[in-house]
Motif scaffolding. Structure first.
Motif, PDB file in Angstrom:
ATOM      1  N   GLU A   1       0.822  -1.204   0.000  1.00 18.11           N
ATOM      2  CA  GLU A   1       0.000   0.000   0.000  1.00 18.11           C
ATOM      3  C   GLU A   1       0.861   1.261   0.000  1.00 18.11           C
ATOM      4  OE1 GLU A   1      -2.065  -3.445   0.753  1.00 18.11           O
ATOM      5  OE2 GLU A   1      -0.529  -2.676   2.130  1.00 18.11           O
ATOM      6  N   ALA A   2       1.928   1.262   0.784  1.00 16.57           N
ATOM      7  CA  ALA A   2       2.836   2.404   0.802  1.00 16.57           C
ATOM      8  C   ALA A   2       3.545   2.551  -0.539  1.00 16.57           C
ATOM      9  CB  ALA A   2       3.858   2.248   1.926  1.00 16.57           C
ATOM     10  N   THR A   3       3.978   1.439  -1.105  1.00 14.01           N
ATOM     11  CA  THR A   3       4.643   1.466  -2.404  1.00 14.01           C
ATOM     12  C   THR A   3       3.722   2.029  -3.475  1.00 14.01           C
ATOM     13  OG1 THR A   3       6.026  -0.422  -1.808  1.00 14.01           O
ATOM     14  CG2 THR A   3       5.768   0.035  -4.161  1.00 14.01           C
ATOM     15  N   ALA A   4       2.480   1.572  -3.486  1.00  6.67           N
ATOM     16  CA  ALA A   4       1.511   2.057  -4.476  1.00  6.67           C
ATOM     17  C   ALA A   4       1.245   3.540  -4.299  1.00  6.67           C
ATOM     18  CB  ALA A   4       0.216   1.265  -4.357  1.00  6.67           C
ATOM     19  N   ALA A   5       1.092   3.974  -3.057  1.00  4.17           N
ATOM     20  CA  ALA A   5       0.869   5.398  -2.795  1.00  4.17           C
ATOM     21  C   ALA A   5       2.061   6.219  -3.260  1.00  4.17           C
ATOM     22  CB  ALA A   5       0.618   5.618  -1.308  1.00  4.17           C
ATOM     23  N   GLY A   6       3.275   5.714  -3.026  1.00  2.00           N
ATOM     24  CA  GLY A   6       4.462   6.435  -3.456  1.00  2.00           C
ATOM     25  C   GLY A   6       4.561   6.550  -4.961  1.00  2.00           C
ATOM     26  N   ILE A   7       4.330   5.457  -5.652  1.00  7.30           N
ATOM     27  CA  ILE A   7       4.399   5.476  -7.117  1.00  7.30           C
ATOM     28  C   ILE A   7       3.320   6.397  -7.695  1.00  7.30           C
ATOM     29  CG2 ILE A   7       3.959   4.055  -9.170  1.00  7.30           C
ATOM     30  CD1 ILE A   7       5.540   1.818  -7.786  1.00  7.30           C
ATOM     31  N   ALA A   8       2.099   6.293  -7.187  1.00 10.76           N
ATOM     32  CA  ALA A   8       1.021   7.155  -7.683  1.00 10.76           C
ATOM     33  C   ALA A   8       1.305   8.624  -7.386  1.00 10.76           C
ATOM     34  CB  ALA A   8      -0.306   6.737  -7.060  1.00 10.76           C
ATOM     35  N   THR A   9       1.888   8.899  -6.236  1.00 10.45           N
ATOM     36  CA  THR A   9       2.229  10.278  -5.887  1.00 10.45           C
ATOM     37  C   THR A   9       3.319  10.812  -6.804  1.00 10.45           C
ATOM     38  OG1 THR A   9       1.551  10.024  -3.578  1.00 10.45           O
ATOM     39  CG2 THR A   9       3.158  11.745  -4.042  1.00 10.45           C
ATOM     40  N   ALA A  10       4.278   9.970  -7.171  1.00  8.43           N
ATOM     41  CA  ALA A  10       5.314  10.405  -8.111  1.00  8.43           C
ATOM     42  C   ALA A  10       4.713  10.780  -9.458  1.00  8.43           C
ATOM     43  CB  ALA A  10       6.353   9.300  -8.288  1.00  8.43           C
ATOM     44  N   ILE A  11       3.635  10.117  -9.838  1.00  8.58           N
ATOM     45  CA  ILE A  11       2.993  10.385 -11.127  1.00  8.58           C
ATOM     46  C   ILE A  11       2.068  11.598 -11.056  1.00  8.58           C
ATOM     47  CG2 ILE A  11       1.454   9.461 -12.907  1.00  8.58           C
ATOM     48  CD1 ILE A  11       2.338   6.636 -11.959  1.00  8.58           C
ATOM     49  N   TYR A  12       1.218  11.649 -10.017  1.00  6.33           N
ATOM     50  CA  TYR A  12       0.129  12.632  -9.978  1.00  6.33           C
ATOM     51  C   TYR A  12       0.309  13.733  -8.943  1.00  6.33           C
ATOM     52  CZ  TYR A  12      -2.381   9.237 -12.812  1.00  6.33           C
ATOM     53  OH  TYR A  12      -2.746   8.379 -13.818  1.00  6.33           O
ATOM     54  N   GLY A  13       1.273  13.589  -8.043  1.00  7.33           N
ATOM     55  CA  GLY A  13       1.443  14.558  -6.976  1.00  7.33           C
ATOM     56  C   GLY A  13       0.731  14.118  -5.707  1.00  7.33           C
TER      57      GLY A  13
ATOM     58  N   THR B   1       2.212   5.883   6.667  1.00  4.12           N
ATOM     59  CA  THR B   1       2.701   4.654   6.035  1.00  4.12           C
ATOM     60  C   THR B   1       4.192   4.570   6.337  1.00  4.12           C
ATOM     61  OG1 THR B   1       3.507   5.476   3.890  1.00  4.12           O
ATOM     62  CG2 THR B   1       1.110   5.198   4.133  1.00  4.12           C
ATOM     63  N   PRO B   2       4.824   3.445   6.065  1.00  3.63           N
ATOM     64  CA  PRO B   2       6.273   3.353   6.287  1.00  3.63           C
ATOM     65  C   PRO B   2       7.087   4.360   5.480  1.00  3.63           C
ATOM     66  CG  PRO B   2       5.319   1.168   6.049  1.00  3.63           C
ATOM     67  CD  PRO B   2       4.237   2.140   5.700  1.00  3.63           C
ATOM     68  N   LEU B   3       6.477   4.972   4.460  1.00  8.15           N
ATOM     69  CA  LEU B   3       7.191   5.945   3.634  1.00  8.15           C
ATOM     70  C   LEU B   3       6.800   7.376   3.949  1.00  8.15           C
ATOM     71  CD1 LEU B   3       6.990   4.111   0.179  1.00  8.15           C
ATOM     72  CD2 LEU B   3       8.848   4.075   1.862  1.00  8.15           C
ATOM     73  N   GLY B   4       5.858   7.558   4.875  1.00 19.94           N
ATOM     74  CA  GLY B   4       5.381   8.890   5.206  1.00 19.94           C
ATOM     75  C   GLY B   4       3.871   8.984   5.044  1.00 19.94           C
ATOM     76  N   PRO B   5       3.291  10.157   5.311  1.00 17.50           N
ATOM     77  CA  PRO B   5       1.835  10.298   5.218  1.00 17.50           C
ATOM     78  C   PRO B   5       1.340  10.272   3.779  1.00 17.50           C
ATOM     79  CG  PRO B   5       2.864  12.408   5.726  1.00 17.50           C
ATOM     80  CD  PRO B   5       3.949  11.389   5.782  1.00 17.50           C
ATOM     81  N   ALA B   6       0.226   9.544   3.570  1.00 13.61           N
ATOM     82  CA  ALA B   6      -0.391   9.439   2.245  1.00 13.61           C
ATOM     83  C   ALA B   6      -1.883   9.680   2.383  1.00 13.61           C
ATOM     84  CB  ALA B   6      -0.133   8.058   1.649  1.00 13.61           C
ATOM     85  N   LEU B   7      -2.492  10.132   1.320  1.00 12.47           N
ATOM     86  CA  LEU B   7      -3.944  10.309   1.308  1.00 12.47           C
ATOM     87  C   LEU B   7      -4.622   8.948   1.191  1.00 12.47           C
ATOM     88  CD1 LEU B   7      -4.761  13.454  -0.889  1.00 12.47           C
ATOM     89  CD2 LEU B   7      -5.290  13.113   1.540  1.00 12.47           C
ATOM     90  N   VAL B   8      -5.594   8.705   2.067  1.00  7.37           N
ATOM     91  CA  VAL B   8      -6.335   7.445   2.112  1.00  7.37           C
ATOM     92  C   VAL B   8      -7.809   7.781   2.295  1.00  7.37           C
ATOM     93  CG1 VAL B   8      -6.617   5.254   3.319  1.00  7.37           C
ATOM     94  CG2 VAL B   8      -4.363   6.323   3.196  1.00  7.37           C
ATOM     95  N   THR B   9      -8.690   7.069   1.618  1.00  2.00           N
ATOM     96  CA  THR B   9     -10.111   7.319   1.823  1.00  2.00           C
ATOM     97  C   THR B   9     -10.489   7.006   3.273  1.00  2.00           C
ATOM     98  OG1 THR B   9     -10.632   5.089   0.998  1.00  2.00           O
ATOM     99  CG2 THR B   9     -10.806   6.916  -0.570  1.00  2.00           C
ATOM    100  N   THR B  10     -11.402   7.793   3.808  1.00  2.94           N
ATOM    101  CA  THR B  10     -11.870   7.594   5.172  1.00  2.94           C
ATOM    102  C   THR B  10     -12.618   6.267   5.286  1.00  2.94           C
ATOM    103  OG1 THR B  10     -13.960   8.701   4.690  1.00  2.94           O
ATOM    104  CG2 THR B  10     -12.135  10.090   5.508  1.00  2.94           C
ATOM    105  N   PRO B  11     -12.861   5.778   6.498  1.00  7.60           N
ATOM    106  CA  PRO B  11     -13.661   4.561   6.632  1.00  7.60           C
ATOM    107  C   PRO B  11     -15.000   4.658   5.913  1.00  7.60           C
ATOM    108  CG  PRO B  11     -12.592   5.041   8.707  1.00  7.60           C
ATOM    109  CD  PRO B  11     -12.306   6.211   7.808  1.00  7.60           C
ATOM    110  N   GLU B  12     -15.656   5.815   6.003  1.00  7.84           N
ATOM    111  CA  GLU B  12     -16.964   5.971   5.358  1.00  7.84           C
ATOM    112  C   GLU B  12     -16.854   5.861   3.839  1.00  7.84           C
ATOM    113  OE1 GLU B  12     -17.072   7.951   9.328  1.00  7.84           O
ATOM    114  OE2 GLU B  12     -15.708   8.029   7.621  1.00  7.84           O
ATOM    115  N   GLN B  13     -15.872   6.569   3.262  1.00 11.51           N
ATOM    116  CA  GLN B  13     -15.686   6.491   1.811  1.00 11.51           C
ATOM    117  C   GLN B  13     -15.270   5.087   1.392  1.00 11.51           C
ATOM    118  OE1 GLN B  13     -15.739   9.418  -0.664  1.00 11.51           O
ATOM    119  NE2 GLN B  13     -16.175   7.509  -1.746  1.00 11.51           N
ATOM    120  N   THR B  14     -14.468   4.442   2.196  1.00 11.17           N
ATOM    121  CA  THR B  14     -14.009   3.096   1.877  1.00 11.17           C
ATOM    122  C   THR B  14     -15.162   2.103   1.881  1.00 11.17           C
ATOM    123  OG1 THR B  14     -11.860   3.635   2.861  1.00 11.17           O
ATOM    124  CG2 THR B  14     -12.310   1.316   2.443  1.00 11.17           C
TER     125      THR B  14
END
Length: 215
Positions: free
Chosen positions: A71-83, A145-158
């Protein structure tokens, strides 16, 4: 060039969001990034997660086998692409970060504003799937996350996303249990308002049905 403490990775790269970047992000540091990044990978201070995507190894993890969770890896890669403001961990991956799915998964799901092909990781048998959504309208929060803070949908949105796309991520059998766990933690008024605003009332009804069946 100043170096990040104990990493040998130039500080401008080590400071990038979620410690993740692409060779084109390193052109202000290196005239020819790829051979320099390959050298850092060999030294064990840079981790290659997928073709063209690198993660700075935390200083306290150098010199030993290290791999960040999916999950951290995916967030990092997506952040590198989209900010950092337009890449949001969602669905089963958000459920993982909310501790509603205990086992490690082989697919990560990220909400993004524009289409992107699925990325296959090379450091493990796993993929990152991107779902195009209006990220500005998603209910999200920063999570560690192990790589730092990432945007995650809230429990309600999830809850709503899992009920809307239960097969997204190939864990359909685990979704009702995850939804039930998150539903019990959710603010019901907020959940109802989100469902109305996003046209997900059918998903909410499905989630409520799962939660009642488990009670």
């Amino acid at each position: 060039m100043a170096l990040a403490h104990s990493t040998a990775v130039p500080a401008p790269l080590a400071r990038l969001p979620l410690r993740t970047f692409r060779p084109q992000d390193a052109t202000d540091v290196y005239a020819h990034p790829r051979p320099e990044l390959a050298r850092l990978v060999k030294r064990g201070v840079l981790h290659r997660a997928a073709p063209g995507y690198f993660i700075v190894v935390p200083p306290d993890q150098t010199g030993r086998p290290w791999i960040p969770n999916l999950e951290a890896t995916a967030a990092g890669i997506a952040t590198a692409i989209y900010g950092p403001d337009d890449a949001i961990v969602m669905g089963i991956s958000a459920a993982r970060l909310h501790h509603a799915i205990p086992r490690a998964l082989a697919t990560a799901v990220i909400a993004v504003p524009r289409r992107h092909r699925t990325i296959t990781l090379t450091d493990r048998a796993a993929t990152i799937r991107f779902l195009r959504r209006d990220t500005r309208k998603l209910d999200a929060e920063r999570a560690d996350t192990p790589l730092g803070p990432a945007l995650v949908t809230t429990p309600e949105q999830t809850v709503l996303d899992l009920a809307r796309w239960p097969s997204l991520g190939d864990t359909e059998n685990e979704v009702p249990t995850a939804v039930t766990s998150l539903y019990r933690r959710s603010d019901r008024e907020r959940l109802t308002a989100l469902a109305a605003d996003q046209g997900l009332t059918t998903a909410l009804t499905r989630a409520e049905t799962w939660a009642r069946a488990a009670s």
